[in-house]
Design an enzyme around this catalytic site. Structure first.
Site, PDB file in Angstrom:
ATOM      1  N   ARG A 235      34.326  43.853  33.222  1.00 39.79           N
ATOM      2  CA  ARG A 235      34.743  44.085  34.509  1.00 39.79           C
ATOM      3  C   ARG A 235      34.857  43.023  35.284  1.00 39.79           C
ATOM      4  O   ARG A 235      34.312  42.015  35.145  1.00 39.79           O
ATOM      5  CB  ARG A 235      33.383  44.772  35.153  1.00 39.79           C
ATOM      6  CG  ARG A 235      33.176  46.192  34.325  1.00 39.79           C
ATOM      7  CD  ARG A 235      34.447  47.277  34.887  1.00 39.79           C
ATOM      8  NE  ARG A 235      34.170  48.740  34.293  1.00 39.79           N
ATOM      9  CZ  ARG A 235      34.744  49.027  33.273  1.00 39.79           C
ATOM     10  NH1 ARG A 235      35.202  48.349  32.608  1.00 39.79           N
ATOM     11  NH2 ARG A 235      34.341  50.398  32.945  1.00 39.79           N
ATOM     12  N   GLU A 264      40.431  45.088  41.527  1.00 44.83           N
ATOM     13  CA  GLU A 264      41.580  45.837  40.775  1.00 44.83           C
ATOM     14  C   GLU A 264      42.031  47.236  41.559  1.00 44.83           C
ATOM     15  O   GLU A 264      41.149  47.706  42.261  1.00 44.83           O
ATOM     16  CB  GLU A 264      40.763  46.514  39.576  1.00 44.83           C
ATOM     17  CG  GLU A 264      41.791  46.435  38.010  1.00 44.83           C
ATOM     18  CD  GLU A 264      40.687  46.852  36.851  1.00 44.83           C
ATOM     19  OE1 GLU A 264      39.739  46.118  36.683  1.00 44.83           O
ATOM     20  OE2 GLU A 264      40.959  47.979  36.214  1.00 44.83           O
ATOM     21  N   HIS A 282      44.313  46.053  32.658  1.00 40.06           N
ATOM     22  CA  HIS A 282      42.982  46.707  32.178  1.00 40.06           C
ATOM     23  C   HIS A 282      43.446  47.864  30.873  1.00 40.06           C
ATOM     24  O   HIS A 282      43.483  48.929  30.957  1.00 40.06           O
ATOM     25  CB  HIS A 282      42.734  47.829  33.179  1.00 40.06           C
ATOM     26  CG  HIS A 282      41.186  48.090  33.069  1.00 40.06           C
ATOM     27  ND1 HIS A 282      40.130  47.972  34.061  1.00 40.06           N
ATOM     28  CD2 HIS A 282      40.361  48.179  31.843  1.00 40.06           C
ATOM     29  CE1 HIS A 282      38.879  48.320  33.491  1.00 40.06           C
ATOM     30  NE2 HIS A 282      39.255  48.520  32.167  1.00 40.06           N
TER      31      HIS A 282
HETATM   32  C1  GLV Z   1      37.125  50.782  30.156  1.00 36.67           C
HETATM   33  O1  GLV Z   1      37.147  49.607  31.004  1.00 36.67           O
HETATM   34  C2  GLV Z   1      35.829  51.227  29.970  1.00 36.67           C
HETATM   35  O2  GLV Z   1      34.841  50.643  30.196  1.00 36.67           O
HETATM   36  O3  GLV Z   1      36.096  52.226  28.921  1.00 36.67           O
END
Ligand code: GLV
Ligand code: GLV
Length: 324
Positions: A235, A264, A282
Site C-alpha cells: 500500500r 493513488e 497497482h
Molecule cells: C490489492 O491491492 C489487494 O489488496 O488485493
C-alpha cells in the site's frame, strides 16, 4: 425474492454471471470509480456490497446503506478502505480475497525488482526516444539477483511467496514481521532497522494500519544501503513518498519500484522524472486468473451470508456474524 447487492465496478464475465444468477445485482458497468454520491445512492437499501479498494466503506457509507446491509465483500486482500470496527458493531460481515492473488502479487514484486535491477524500463525508454546505442561491455549494466540479500517486510502469505521466489533465484532472505520470528526455512528474522542495513532489495508486504503508515520514511531510507532498492506492491502510504523522492535524488538508495502510491492514483511528480524508478499502476493482482478468482471469492462471501446463512471462510470479522 433474490437479495439485492450493489457492485461498484465492472467485474469479469464469469463473476458477473454468478452475481446475476444468485442476486438482484446492480452492477456498475464501468472501470472508473463512482462518485461518492453515486456510491452512497447505489448502496442504499442493499443487503450486500461488493466494494473495491478505492471505495471508502466508512460510517457514512454504512449509514447510507441502511440496516439491511449484512455483508461487504472487498475485491482485494487488503481492507484498509473498510472501517471493520464499525462494520462489526453493526453486525456487517466483511470479507476479503486472500490466497488467490498471492502468486500473482509475488510475481509482480519480483518483476518490478528485475525491471529495476536490469534496467528494463530505462532501456525501453532509451529505445523509444530513438537514441543511438551499441552493445558495449559497460553499457547500461545493472545487477542480477543471485547472491544478493532480499529483505521482506511483512511475512504473511505474499511476503513468504516473494521469499520463496527470491530463494529460487539464488537470493538470501531476511524478513521482518509484526508478530516476530516464525517457523520457516525461507530466511532469518531480523528487526526492521537491522534488515534495512543488510538488504539489497527491500520488498514491502505489510498491510496498511496505523502502525505501518510511513513505515519507510526519511530515517529508514537513510538506514538502507546506498546500493539497495525499494519495492512496494503493498500500500502506498507505507512509504513517505516525498522522503523517497529526496532519498533517490540524494543517492541514499539506488532505486525504487512502485506499484502503489501514497495518494493513488496520483504519483509524486518528482518520481516521474527519475530514471532509477519503475512505476506500475497497482497491477499486483492483475492476472485474469487472480482477478476472476478474487471475484468468485467475493460472490461466495455474499452467497454465504445472504443465501446460505453461514459465515464465509474469508470473513475478516467473524465476530460480526455471532453478533448479528
Ligand atoms: C490489492 O491491492 C489487494 O489488496 O488485493
Ligand atoms: C551478448 O549478447 C553476448 O552474446 O554476450
Amino acid at each position: 425474492m433474490k437479495p439485492r447487492v450493489y457492485v461498484s465496478r465492472r467485474v469479469p464475465g464469469r463473476v458477473r454471471g454468478e452475481l446475476e444468477r444468485a442476486f438482484d445485482a446492480a452492477i456498475r458497468d464501468s472501470e472508473a470509480p463512482p462518485s461518492r454520491e453515486e456510491l452512497l445512492a447505489g448502496v442504499s437499501g442493499a443487503k450486500g456490497l461488493m466494494a473495491m479498494l478505492t471505495d471508502a466503506v466508512d460510517r457514512e457509507l454504512l449509514d447510507a446503506a441502511g440496516p439491511d446491509l449484512r455483508v461487504v465483500a472487498n475485491y482485494a486482500v487488503g481492507y484498509d478502505n473498510v472501517d471493520v470496527g464499525e462494520a462489526t458493531r453493526r453486525g456487517v460481515v466483511v470479507a476479503n480475497t486472500p490466497d488467490v492473488l498471492t502468486e500473482a502479487t509475488a510475481e509482480h514484486a519480483l518483476a518490478l525488482a528485475l525491471t529495476l535491477l536490469r534496467r528494463v524500463a530505462e532501456g525501453e525508454r532509451l529505445l523509444r526516444r530513438g537514441e543511438p546505442w551499441t552493445w558495449a561491455p559497460t553499457f547500461m549494466v545493472g545487477h542480477g539477483l543471485r547472491g544478493r540479500m532480499l529483505g521482506v517486510v511483512g511475512f504473511g502469505r505474499i511476503g513468504r511467496d516473494v521469499a520463496r521466489l527470491g530463494r529460487l533465484h539464488g537470493m538470501s532472505v531476511a524478513y521482518t514481521n509484526r508478530s516476530g520470528r516464525v517457523e520457516t526455512d525461507l530466511g532469518e528474522w531480523l528487526p526492521l532497522n537491522h534488515l534495512l542495513t543488510v538488504a539489497d532489495v527491500v520488498s514491502l508486504h505489510a498491510p496498511l494500519t496505523d502502525e505501518t503508515y510511513h513505515l519507510i520514511g526519511r530515517d529508514e531510507l537513510r538506514t538502507m544501503r546506498d546500493e539497495a532498492v525499494l519495492v512496494n506492491t503493498a500500500r502506498g502510504p507505507l512509504v513517505d513518498e516525498a522522503a523517497l523522492a529526496r532519498a533517490l535524488r540524494a543517492g541514499e538508495i539506488a532505486g525504487a519500484a512502485l506499484d502503489v502510491y501514497e495518494r493513488e492514483p496520483a504519483v509524486e511528480p518528482a518520481l516521474l522524472a527519475l530514471e532509477n524508478v519503475v512505476l506500475t499502476p497497482h497491477l499486483g493482482s492483475a492476472t485474469r486468473e487472480a482477478r476472476e478468482a478474487m471475484g468468485m471469492l467475493c460472490v461466495e462471501a455474499l452467497r454465504g451470508v445472504l443465501i446460505e446463512g453461514r459465515c464465509p471462510r474469508n470473513a475478516v470479522n467473524p465476530d460480526a456474524w455471532t453478533r448479528a
